[in-house]
Scaffold this motif. Structure first.
Motif, PDB file in Angstrom:
ATOM      1  N   LEU A  19      -7.806   9.633  20.412  1.00 31.52           N
ATOM      2  CA  LEU A  19      -8.756  10.201  21.358  1.00 31.52           C
ATOM      3  C   LEU A  19      -9.498  11.400  20.774  1.00 31.52           C
ATOM      4  N   LEU A  22     -12.916  10.780  19.019  1.00 31.24           N
ATOM      5  CA  LEU A  22     -13.966  10.043  19.722  1.00 31.24           C
ATOM      6  C   LEU A  22     -14.991  10.973  20.361  1.00 31.24           C
ATOM      7  N   ASP A  24     -17.428  11.907  23.620  1.00 29.74           N
ATOM      8  CA  ASP A  24     -17.187  11.853  25.071  1.00 29.74           C
ATOM      9  C   ASP A  24     -17.559  10.483  25.624  1.00 29.74           C
ATOM     10  N   SER A  27     -14.781   7.996  24.809  1.00 31.52           N
ATOM     11  CA  SER A  27     -13.533   8.217  25.546  1.00 31.52           C
ATOM     12  C   SER A  27     -13.651   7.837  27.012  1.00 31.52           C
ATOM     13  N   VAL A  33     -15.495   1.853  21.737  1.00 33.35           N
ATOM     14  CA  VAL A  33     -14.495   2.750  21.183  1.00 33.35           C
ATOM     15  C   VAL A  33     -14.460   2.686  19.652  1.00 33.35           C
ATOM     16  N   TRP A  59      -7.497   8.237  29.288  1.00 30.07           N
ATOM     17  CA  TRP A  59      -8.844   7.899  28.831  1.00 30.07           C
ATOM     18  C   TRP A  59      -9.054   6.409  29.036  1.00 30.07           C
ATOM     19  N   PRO A  61     -10.964   3.462  27.330  1.00 28.00           N
ATOM     20  CA  PRO A  61     -11.786   2.839  26.290  1.00 28.00           C
ATOM     21  C   PRO A  61     -12.335   1.480  26.706  1.00 28.00           C
TER      22      PRO A  61
END
Length: 108
Positions: A19, A22, A24, A27, A33, A59, A61
């Protein structure tokens, strides 16, 4: 958009990124992703389910169809030879079935 409940072992085989690395948009599922190619439309996205970076940090994805198909294909190649259920009957292995569903999602 499809929603699949991925077993924990299948999530590990898909090599979801960490995470922290990544954007924003990645996520929260707005961008793929893996490739982050622009905003994902509802029709083109594959929902990879709620993930937990920590017990209190979730989160969500999503993937484009091309990336999820590629990741599922690679995951099957790693999983199948090492799985006793897959050796006996791949249809009874939940991970195998889930990865095949992801392959199908990617080909639509």
């Amino acid at each position: 958009m499809s929603v699949l409940e991925l077993p924990a072992d299948a999530r590990g085989l898909l090599d979801l990124p960490m995470l922290d690395g990544l954007t924003d948009d990645q996520s929260r599922g707005a961008d793929c992703v893996w490739c982050a190619d622009g905003p994902l439309s509802v029709a083109a996205a594959v929902n990879l389910g709620e993930q937990h970076a920590t017990p209190d940090r979730a989160w969500f994805p999503r993937s484009c169809r091309s990336c999820v198909s590629d990741r599922a294909r690679r995951a099957l190649a790693r999983h199948t030879p090492l799985c006793e259920q897959c050796t006996d009957d791949p249809h009874i292995c939940q991970i195998n079935r889930t990865l095949h569903l992801l392959l199908l999602e990617g080909s639509q």
